[in-house]
Design a protein around this motif. Structure first.
Motif, PDB file in Angstrom:
ATOM      1  N   LEU A   1       0.970  -1.068  -0.090  1.00  0.00           N
ATOM      2  CA  LEU A   1      -0.088  -0.076  -0.052  1.00  0.00           C
ATOM      3  C   LEU A   1       0.830   0.958  -0.118  1.00  0.00           C
ATOM      4  O   LEU A   1       0.341   2.195  -0.654  1.00  0.00           O
ATOM      5  CB  LEU A   1      -0.808   0.077   1.087  1.00  0.00           C
ATOM      6  N   THR A   2       1.999   1.364   0.668  1.00  0.00           N
ATOM      7  CA  THR A   2       2.808   2.171   0.717  1.00  0.00           C
ATOM      8  C   THR A   2       3.419   2.594  -0.627  1.00  0.00           C
ATOM      9  O   THR A   2       3.263   3.696  -0.857  1.00  0.00           O
ATOM     10  CB  THR A   2       4.100   1.915   1.572  1.00  0.00           C
TER      11      THR A   2
ATOM     12  N   SER B   1       0.814   4.211  -2.721  1.00  0.00           N
ATOM     13  CA  SER B   1       0.603   5.631  -2.405  1.00  0.00           C
ATOM     14  C   SER B   1       1.537   6.486  -2.858  1.00  0.00           C
ATOM     15  O   SER B   1       1.324   7.576  -3.446  1.00  0.00           O
ATOM     16  CB  SER B   1       0.327   5.637  -0.970  1.00  0.00           C
TER      17      SER B   1
ATOM     18  N   ILE C   1       1.619   5.125   7.258  1.00  0.00           N
ATOM     19  CA  ILE C   1       2.120   5.953   6.201  1.00  0.00           C
ATOM     20  C   ILE C   1       1.156   5.942   4.952  1.00  0.00           C
ATOM     21  O   ILE C   1       0.717   7.319   4.553  1.00  0.00           O
ATOM     22  CB  ILE C   1       3.604   5.786   6.034  1.00  0.00           C
ATOM     23  N   PRO C   2       0.750   5.119   4.264  1.00  0.00           N
ATOM     24  CA  PRO C   2      -0.016   5.212   3.162  1.00  0.00           C
ATOM     25  C   PRO C   2      -1.278   5.859   3.392  1.00  0.00           C
ATOM     26  O   PRO C   2      -1.534   6.828   2.528  1.00  0.00           O
ATOM     27  CB  PRO C   2      -0.255   3.804   2.631  1.00  0.00           C
TER      28      PRO C   2
ATOM     29  N   VAL D   1      -0.273   9.791   3.701  1.00  0.00           N
ATOM     30  CA  VAL D   1       0.012  10.305   2.464  1.00  0.00           C
ATOM     31  C   VAL D   1      -1.484  10.656   1.603  1.00  0.00           C
ATOM     32  O   VAL D   1      -1.666  11.553   1.185  1.00  0.00           O
ATOM     33  CB  VAL D   1       0.952   9.465   1.507  1.00  0.00           C
TER      34      VAL D   1
ATOM     35  N   LYS E   1      -3.094  14.240   0.708  1.00  0.00           N
ATOM     36  CA  LYS E   1      -2.995  14.693  -0.683  1.00  0.00           C
ATOM     37  C   LYS E   1      -4.641  14.916  -0.889  1.00  0.00           C
ATOM     38  O   LYS E   1      -4.623  15.808  -1.747  1.00  0.00           O
ATOM     39  CB  LYS E   1      -2.484  13.396  -1.581  1.00  0.00           C
TER      40      LYS E   1
ATOM     41  N   TRP F   1      -6.780   9.245  -4.629  1.00  0.00           N
ATOM     42  CA  TRP F   1      -6.592   8.994  -3.145  1.00  0.00           C
ATOM     43  C   TRP F   1      -7.562   8.714  -2.191  1.00  0.00           C
ATOM     44  O   TRP F   1      -7.405   7.792  -1.180  1.00  0.00           O
ATOM     45  CB  TRP F   1      -6.175  10.707  -2.651  1.00  0.00           C
TER      46      TRP F   1
END
Lengths: 232, 242
Positions: free
Chosen positions: A158-159, A162, B192-193, B196, B200, B217
């Protein structure tokens, strides 16, 4: 358990031979890359280390699931072993990448999706080790480690996605991972052979180290149990 | 240790009660948290003061003049929510652990996921309350209008994912020796995802970008929420079992 298994000794020897062969192949057999010159040789080690790092974190996730299903302490030892090895391999991957990036990208570091994801991955598994350090009860430590390894292995892709979207919306930031990592030169058949041989070598090296680390883990566990019995 | 007992207990609860009793148990856990918070007000007040302090620090650290504000508002907001959220998550689980309440909850003849969802929902309420107070304050301080439906949606989706993972990880962190420092270290790298995507998407709504630019997003936020609620739901049993 007590004596070192013969198969492991053989694996050690095979690994040592393969490592020597791989090093010789990289420097003597693989042709010099026309544009980048000698620094391109780092590629054979860099990709192999990163691949093993990735592999070991996936193994950690699988070991986590296996532990939660079976409650067998063996899986916990596997999980810890693979996370420790993965961190080292990933770190070597990052460092070799930086060495390559300095002359080619003209910078040690850029916030490219792959680089960023790799760093976050290292941080996740550093957190994994810190979590384990904070818990004394071995059974609970194993359970929490397993849970966190599963959460971590799901979070990593997922990171990656993203940061990927991020870059496509803002094309200001230089260099997508693909163009930098392997798209910038075409591999000749010889390069391909060396590349795959190096991948296989480091994978064998990983399994050899895993075996040693698991043996060490089981011995440590036995020591811990004996100590507990003494104190009773 | 008593997994089999726990499992049979669980089956019993599921058989006798069904959905109605599940939701009444869930409501009981949420109600307990909200009532305790209403009487002590220690968690929310700490989160709020902390959130305002973070904004204050950002004000001086970043020189938030009109130009800079346009670009960094969403970042400042999410860092604030994330920090305040960690504070709340840690406290809400530490209280359960310290006074032995968690054992009481675990002894209750209900499905363990009730405890997880109950704690997660009350944590979500706390985070949204903090957001509901921080947003107008920020709007007044910096003379920007933050009240846009899109931003509300992002805050809801982002907070949902954050408390889902956070509740799971905080229930592990409070059982560790190093619990005061552990939660942010465990939570931030896996969140983190989410952060982020939330930053955004918020920036997109604040800068009034076309919805096509924001949709990836929002999708990512949705995917993260679904995946992590499911994972936390599946593994929470292992975290609280003794």
């Amino acid at each position: 358990m007590d004596a070192k298994p013969r198969l492991l000794t053989i694996l050690d020897a095979v690994t040592a031979l393969m490592m020597t062969a791989a090093t010789i192949m990289v420097f003597a057999y693989a042709p010099m890359e026309a544009v980048m010159g000698p620094v391109q040789k780092v590629f054979y080690f860099h990709v192999a280390h990163s691949w093993v790092g990735m592999l070991s974190f996936v193994v950690a996730g699988i070991a986590g699931i296996a532990y939660l299903r079976t409650k067998n302490m063996k899986w916990d030892i596997v999980g810890l072993a693979t996370v420790e090895l993965g961190m080292v391999f990933m770190l070597v991957g990052i460092v070799t990448g930086s060495i390559w990036a300095r002359p080619i990208w003209n910078t040690w570091w850029t916030w490219d999706p792959r680089l960023t994801t790799t760093t976050i991955m290292e941080l996740i598994y550093a957190a994994y080790l810190m979590l384990r350090q904070g818990i004394e009860d071995p059974e609970r430590r194993a359970r929490f480690g397993a849970v966190y390894a599963i959460v971590g292995v799901i979070s990593v892709p997922l990171t990656f996605f993203s940061i990927r979207i991020f870059r496509t919306i803002h094309p200001v930031v230089i260099g997508s991972g693909d163009a930098g990592a392997e798209g910038s030169f075409d591999m000749t058949p010889r390069m391909l052979q060396v590349f795959f041989f190096s991948l296989i070598t480091f994978t064998v090296f990983y399994f050899d180290l895993m075996w040693h680390r698991i043996r060490l883990g089981s011995l440590a566990q036995r020591v811990e149990q004996l100590k507990l019995r003494l104190s009773e | 240790m008593n997994t089999s007992a726990g499992a049979s207990e669980k089956n019993q609860a599921a058989e006798t009660g069904g959905a109605a009793s599940y939701f009444s148990a869930l409501w009981a856990v949420i109600w307990k948290d909200l009532a305790a918070e209403w009487r002590s007000r220690e968690l929310l007040s700490a989160m709020l003061v902390f959130a305002l302090l973070v904004i204050l620090i950002f004000n001086f650290a970043l020189e938030l003049d009109a130009l800079a504000r346009n670009n960094v508002t969403s970042g400042v907001l999410w860092v604030t929510f994330a920090f305040a959220g960690t504070l709340g998550l840690n406290r809400s689980m530490a209280v359960e652990k310290d006074r032995g309440c968690l054992d009481g909850l675990l002894l209750a003849p209900v499905d363990r996921s009730v405890i997880f969802f109950g704690k997660a929902i009350s944590n979500l309420v706390f985070m949204l309350v903090v957001a509901a107070i921080v947003l107008p304050v920020y709007s007044i301080l910096y003379n920007v209008n933050l009240f846009r439906p899109g931003l509300m949606l992002v805050i809801f989706l982002g907070s949902t994912g954050y408390v889902a993972v956070g509740t799971l990880l905080s229930s592990m962190a409070v059982q560790a020796r190093t619990r005061d420092i552990l939660l942010p270290i465990l939570l931030f790298p896996v969140a983190i995802p989410l952060l982020v995507a939330a930053v955004k998407a918020s920036a997109g709504f604040l800068q009034a970008l076309p919805i096509e630019d924001i949709r990836p997003w929002l999708n990512l936020l949705g995917v993260y929420d679904v995946i992590f609620i499911a994972v936390a739901f599946m593994v929470f049993d292992f975290v609280v079992e003794e």
